[in-house]
Scaffold this motif. Structure first.
Motif, PDB file in Angstrom:
ATOM      1  N   THR A  99       0.836  -1.198   0.000  1.00  0.00           N
ATOM      2  CA  THR A  99       0.000   0.000   0.000  1.00  0.00           C
ATOM      3  C   THR A  99       0.871   1.248   0.000  1.00  0.00           C
ATOM      4  N   LYS A 100       0.501   2.207  -0.863  1.00  0.00           N
ATOM      5  CA  LYS A 100       1.178   3.497  -0.938  1.00  0.00           C
ATOM      6  C   LYS A 100       0.159   4.613  -0.772  1.00  0.00           C
ATOM      7  N   LEU A 101       0.567   5.695  -0.134  1.00  0.00           N
ATOM      8  CA  LEU A 101      -0.251   6.893  -0.050  1.00  0.00           C
ATOM      9  C   LEU A 101       0.087   7.786  -1.231  1.00  0.00           C
ATOM     10  N   VAL A 102      -0.864   7.981  -2.133  1.00  0.00           N
ATOM     11  CA  VAL A 102      -0.671   8.808  -3.316  1.00  0.00           C
ATOM     12  C   VAL A 102      -1.580  10.022  -3.170  1.00  0.00           C
ATOM     13  N   GLY A 103      -1.024  11.143  -2.730  1.00  0.00           N
ATOM     14  CA  GLY A 103      -1.846  12.315  -2.436  1.00  0.00           C
ATOM     15  C   GLY A 103      -2.734  12.015  -1.240  1.00  0.00           C
ATOM     16  N   THR A 104      -4.044  11.904  -1.486  1.00  0.00           N
ATOM     17  CA  THR A 104      -4.987  11.534  -0.434  1.00  0.00           C
ATOM     18  C   THR A 104      -5.658  10.199  -0.753  1.00  0.00           C
ATOM     19  N   THR A 105      -4.964   9.363  -1.519  1.00  0.00           N
ATOM     20  CA  THR A 105      -5.507   8.068  -1.925  1.00  0.00           C
ATOM     21  C   THR A 105      -4.561   6.948  -1.506  1.00  0.00           C
ATOM     22  N   LEU A 106      -5.111   5.912  -0.873  1.00  0.00           N
ATOM     23  CA  LEU A 106      -4.333   4.727  -0.535  1.00  0.00           C
ATOM     24  C   LEU A 106      -4.421   3.747  -1.704  1.00  0.00           C
ATOM     25  N   VAL A 107      -3.296   3.470  -2.336  1.00  0.00           N
ATOM     26  CA  VAL A 107      -3.236   2.577  -3.491  1.00  0.00           C
ATOM     27  C   VAL A 107      -2.594   1.271  -3.057  1.00  0.00           C
ATOM     28  N   SER A 108      -3.365   0.182  -3.124  1.00  0.00           N
ATOM     29  CA  SER A 108      -2.884  -1.141  -2.728  1.00  0.00           C
ATOM     30  C   SER A 108      -2.717  -2.004  -3.967  1.00  0.00           C
ATOM     31  N   THR A 109      -1.506  -2.434  -4.224  1.00  0.00           N
ATOM     32  CA  THR A 109      -1.226  -3.304  -5.359  1.00  0.00           C
ATOM     33  C   THR A 109      -1.433  -4.747  -4.934  1.00  0.00           C
ATOM     34  N   ILE A 110      -2.375  -5.415  -5.569  1.00  0.00           N
ATOM     35  CA  ILE A 110      -2.719  -6.787  -5.195  1.00  0.00           C
ATOM     36  C   ILE A 110      -1.905  -7.792  -6.001  1.00  0.00           C
ATOM     37  N   ALA A 111      -1.746  -7.519  -7.307  1.00  0.00           N
ATOM     38  CA  ALA A 111      -1.002  -8.445  -8.162  1.00  0.00           C
ATOM     39  C   ALA A 111       0.431  -8.588  -7.663  1.00  0.00           C
ATOM     40  N   LEU A 167     -18.933  -8.851  -5.049  1.00  0.00           N
ATOM     41  CA  LEU A 167     -17.617  -8.892  -4.419  1.00  0.00           C
ATOM     42  C   LEU A 167     -17.140 -10.322  -4.203  1.00  0.00           C
ATOM     43  N   ARG A 168     -18.072 -11.260  -4.088  1.00  0.00           N
ATOM     44  CA  ARG A 168     -17.705 -12.669  -3.957  1.00  0.00           C
ATOM     45  C   ARG A 168     -17.354 -13.283  -5.305  1.00  0.00           C
ATOM     46  N   LEU A 169     -17.863 -12.690  -6.378  1.00  0.00           N
ATOM     47  CA  LEU A 169     -17.686 -13.268  -7.708  1.00  0.00           C
ATOM     48  C   LEU A 169     -16.285 -13.034  -8.259  1.00  0.00           C
ATOM     49  N   ILE A 170     -15.714 -11.862  -7.985  1.00  0.00           N
ATOM     50  CA  ILE A 170     -14.398 -11.518  -8.522  1.00  0.00           C
ATOM     51  C   ILE A 170     -13.315 -12.194  -7.696  1.00  0.00           C
ATOM     52  N   GLN A 171     -12.434 -12.913  -8.362  1.00  0.00           N
ATOM     53  CA  GLN A 171     -11.358 -13.613  -7.669  1.00  0.00           C
ATOM     54  C   GLN A 171     -10.176 -12.678  -7.417  1.00  0.00           C
ATOM     55  N   ILE A 216      -7.482  -9.403  -9.589  1.00  0.00           N
ATOM     56  CA  ILE A 216      -7.462  -7.993  -9.171  1.00  0.00           C
ATOM     57  C   ILE A 216      -6.065  -7.419  -9.343  1.00  0.00           C
ATOM     58  N   LYS A 217      -6.014  -6.264  -9.960  1.00  0.00           N
ATOM     59  CA  LYS A 217      -4.729  -5.602 -10.180  1.00  0.00           C
ATOM     60  C   LYS A 217      -4.371  -4.685  -9.018  1.00  0.00           C
ATOM     61  N   ARG A 218      -5.290  -3.797  -8.661  1.00  0.00           N
ATOM     62  CA  ARG A 218      -5.031  -2.886  -7.551  1.00  0.00           C
ATOM     63  C   ARG A 218      -6.360  -2.378  -6.994  1.00  0.00           C
ATOM     64  N   VAL A 219      -6.303  -1.831  -5.783  1.00  0.00           N
ATOM     65  CA  VAL A 219      -7.459  -1.230  -5.123  1.00  0.00           C
ATOM     66  C   VAL A 219      -7.061   0.162  -4.655  1.00  0.00           C
ATOM     67  N   GLU A 220      -7.877   1.143  -4.999  1.00  0.00           N
ATOM     68  CA  GLU A 220      -7.626   2.522  -4.582  1.00  0.00           C
ATOM     69  C   GLU A 220      -8.708   2.952  -3.606  1.00  0.00           C
ATOM     70  N   LEU A 221      -8.299   3.426  -2.444  1.00  0.00           N
ATOM     71  CA  LEU A 221      -9.210   3.972  -1.450  1.00  0.00           C
ATOM     72  C   LEU A 221      -9.050   5.487  -1.438  1.00  0.00           C
ATOM     73  N   ILE A 274     -11.834  -0.580  -7.623  1.00  0.00           N
ATOM     74  CA  ILE A 274     -11.218  -1.892  -7.793  1.00  0.00           C
ATOM     75  C   ILE A 274     -10.914  -2.088  -9.271  1.00  0.00           C
ATOM     76  N   TYR A 275      -9.655  -2.344  -9.583  1.00  0.00           N
ATOM     77  CA  TYR A 275      -9.234  -2.530 -10.976  1.00  0.00           C
ATOM     78  C   TYR A 275      -8.799  -3.982 -11.166  1.00  0.00           C
ATOM     79  N   THR A 276      -9.351  -4.608 -12.201  1.00  0.00           N
ATOM     80  CA  THR A 276      -9.023  -6.002 -12.472  1.00  0.00           C
ATOM     81  C   THR A 276      -8.064  -6.103 -13.644  1.00  0.00           C
ATOM     82  N   LYS A 277      -7.456  -7.272 -13.783  1.00  0.00           N
ATOM     83  CA  LYS A 277      -6.499  -7.488 -14.859  1.00  0.00           C
ATOM     84  C   LYS A 277      -7.220  -7.642 -16.189  1.00  0.00           C
ATOM     85  N   LYS A 278      -6.547  -7.268 -17.257  1.00  0.00           N
ATOM     86  CA  LYS A 278      -7.107  -7.438 -18.588  1.00  0.00           C
ATOM     87  C   LYS A 278      -6.969  -8.895 -19.019  1.00  0.00           C
TER      88      LYS A 278
END
Length: 692
Positions: free
Chosen positions: A45-57, A107-111, A115-120, A138-142
């Motif tokens: 997880t990184k703080l980008v400005g006022t957004t927490l960006v969590s890289t899941i991949a 939320l249960r359907l997506i594995q 998931i690529k990353r989650v931004e809060l 929530i961003y998923t992989k292509k």
């Protein structure tokens, strides 16, 4: 498309507006994070400005299970059943690849592996409605698999009663076209036991009004969704339709009493039927290689009816029967353009909606109708908003500034006649600004200020009253005003620690109170009223990867300042979350999540303390991750406390409740050539949908 055409489009219908996050204002850092492969030495997880960006991949979270399981292990996010909450901010707006979340089952359907990353986003900008205090993206992989892919998910939960759901998601891709369909069927059954007592001075003596409850809530609901998406180069468009029926049978077996009289048996039966239709469409295109245009349109219609019968077996008190019908309609459109301007990104747009909701309440008992009359109300709102934002990142400094203007025409009618005291026309201007500074690779700090207008849900604005018991009434308040919120936030991140401090000053927010209702006999009414309140939320988060163990600890404080009718509601409460993920051999994943809180005040409610509420989960994958089985045990030690109290206008109310949180759940999911939908539409009026 040349610049003249772009100018014509803007002048003919589009008013500029924006959200700092929708344009990815922190382009440099966010885009760098897109390609990061997380190891045990690097925080996910990184703080980008006022957004927490969590890289899941690339992290341990990529094998934890579903999207719901991923969110449960991220900093500042709490997941109970399918309810997602952000510490200190409540329920967030959730988007998956740009489109709004339809329901918690998704939320249960997506594995997690997809998931690529989650931004809060902790400081939403001008593009979002005023009641949006946090946004989860929530961003998923292509995945460009041609042909058919499907996912089947089944879940069974046993608590005091059993519940189950089944979801089938299908996608067929051929060239530039995607066709997708999802079907969900669910049966839920929950139970609540409790006792409610109200103590007050009435006619010069202490009076107690009480009752017991033994509630069951069996419901059957489902949804069918189908749509199409087209994508070619920089252009994409799509639409979907969703139909959602539901049926429920509520039953409450209990009794009620006043002072020392013998309790009288009371049964409440409620039959509910509802259905909803939702149609959504979008268009996205890039003109001249630099002007990105996006449009979203929504139509929503819902209808529900309830028949409630309160009976008193063994007594001469007659049945109290009432009917309740509600119909709501929403038309909404949202359009914006994003392009480079100076050293940053500019987004401008308009968001417009028309909402109409009716509520017909029919009281069929003539005696009760003397003080709880039938009512026929309807409310309509026309809203036209313009928003704009500019964001820039230069070196270590990131800056975002935005403003939102909204015209609102609200009309409230009773029995077909306009209520001039309630109807109103408003012009709202709400700015926001945020600044971030990257000290070094391990330290960042951010500061934001936002003004927002928050509209109460339509269910709180109704003028009808509801019969609860011989001495109790519940109702809305059509005189509720919109909340004006000033919000200042400070963010900081240093190595494995994250700090968030949030001070909010809310004018005319609402809280529930209980007071005496004027009638021929003693009647207590609970309804919302406007209040002014200040609050401070302070949270410290620590997370780290230690070998196969990924702990995440959050400690927080909520302190408010509220005075109402000579009473103060200022007791703070502390909360803690300890989430643990352990990666075991042979594709086993173990989760141990613990949370709790002390007693304290939230608005006019004082909630009891809960200690060491523990949830356990074990997950195993088979067939090269195509098949996943997960066993969960919730509230293992049965320590979750749902008791709360209220002391307003001379009435002290105490509610003791026992929920069925402790239970066992088994989930099985199978994926055949899984891929994500490429639908890129968003909600044109998520705030209005929430109010309905």
């Amino acid at each position: 498309m040349n610049k003249k055409i772009i100018t014509t489009i803007l002048l003919s219908g589009m008013v500029f507006g924006a959200s700092s996050q929708m344009t990815e204002p922190t382009d440099s850092l966010v885009k760098e994070l897109h390609e990061i492969v997380v190891t045990a030495k690097q925080p996910a997880t990184k703080l980008v400005g006022t957004t927490l960006v969590s890289t899941i991949a690339g992290s341990d979270l990529q094998n934890v299970g579903s999207c719901r399981d991923v969110l449960a292990q991220l900093p500042m996010i709490s997941v109970q059943d399918d309810n997602v909450e952000i510490a200190g901010k409540g329920t967030p707006a959730i988007y998956i690849d740009g489109r709004p979340l339809c329901d918690g089952d998704e939320l249960r359907l997506i594995q997690s592996s997809n998931i690529k990353r989650v931004e809060l986003i902790l400081a939403p900008g001008a593009m979002y409605d005023g009641d949006t205090r946090a946004v989860l993206k929530i961003y998923t992989k292509k995945n460009f698999i041609e042909g058919l892919s499907l996912t089947e998910h089944a879940n069974v939960t046993v608590r005091r009663r059993w519940s189950g759901n089944n979801m089938l998601d299908m996608n067929y891709r051929s060239g530039k076209w995607d066709y997708f369909a999802t079907g969900v069927i669910a049966r839920n059954n929950s139970m609540i036991r409790g006792t409610t007592t109200n103590t007050l001075d009435y006619d010069g003596k202490t009076t107690v009004v009480g009752g017991t409850q033994h509630n069951t809530y069996p419901t059957v609901n489902g949804s069918v969704k189908g749509g199409v998406n087209y994508a070619a180069g920089d252009r994409s468009l799509g639409m979907y339709y969703r139909f959602s029926p539901e049926r429920g049978d509520f039953e409450n077996k209990g009794d009620e009493w006043i002072d020392d009289t013998q309790p009288i048996e009371r049964n409440i039966n409620n039959e509910m039927k509802s259905r909803g239709h939702h149609l959504s469409a979008y268009y996205d295109d890039l003109f001249d290689g630099k002007y990105n245009f996006h449009f979203d349109g929504d139509f929503h219609s819902s209808f529900s009816k309830e028949n409630t019968v309160t009976s008193y077996p063994g007594s001469e008190i007659g049945n109290v029967e009432s009917n309740n019908r509600r119909h709501s309609t929403l038309w909404a459109g949202k359009a914006y353009v994003t392009f480079k301007l100076g050293k940053g990104n500019f987004t401008g747009g308009t968001q417009d909606s028309y909402t109409h909701t009716t509520l017909d309440y029919l009281m069929l008992n003539p005696e009760v109708g003397e003080y709880i009359p039938s009512s026929f109300t309807d409310a309509s709102q026309t809203s036209a908003a313009a928003f704009m934002s500019w964001s820039s990142t230069r070196g270590r400094l990131s800056l975002t500034a935005g403003v939102r203007y909204e015209y609102v025409d609200y009309v409230f009618r009773v029995d077909g006649k306009k209520d001039e005291d309630v109807s109103r026309t408003e012009n709202l201007l709400t700015p926001d600004v945020s600044i971030g500074w990257t000290i070094n690779d391990e330290s960042q700090v951010g500061l934001s200020y936002r003004v927002a207008t928050v509209k109460p849900p339509y269910s709180r604005l109704t003028g009808s009253l509801t019969y609860v018991g011989r001495h109790e009434i519940e109702g809305g308040n059509p005189l509720l005003r919109d909340e004006k919120m000033h919000d200042v936030q400070l963010f900081g991140m240093w190595r494995d620690f994250i700090l968030q401090a949030n001070f909010t000053r809310s004018l005319d927010t609402y809280a529930f109170v209980k007071k005496i209702y004027q009638a021929d006999n003693l009647q207590l009414i609970m309804q919302p009223v406007n209040i002014d309140i200040s609050s401070l939320d302070l949270f410290l988060v620590w997370s780290k990867n230690i070998m196969k163990w990924s702990p995440n600890f959050t400690a927080g404080l909520h302190k408010q300042w509220l005075a109402l009718d000579g009473m103060k509601y200022n007791r703070p409460y502390f909360v803690y979350y300890l989430d643990n993920l352990v990666s075991l051999k042979k594709d086993f994943q173990l989760t141990v999540n613990i949370h709790g809180q002390t007693s304290g005040d939230m608005h006019t409610n004082r909630f009891a303390a809960s200690n060491f509420v523990t949830d356990l989960g074990v997950r195993k994958t088979f067939l090269d991750n195509a098949l996943a089985v997960k066993l969960e045990v919730t509230d293992v030690f049965n320590t979750r406390n749902n008791n709360w109290s209220m002391n307003t206008y001379g009435i002290e109310m105490n509610k003791i409740q026992s929920y069925d949180h402790r239970g066992v759940s088994l989930g099985i999911q199978y994926q055949l050539r899984p891929r994500k939908s490429k639908y890129k539409g968003e909600s044109a009026a998520q705030g209005e949908l929430n109010r309905l």
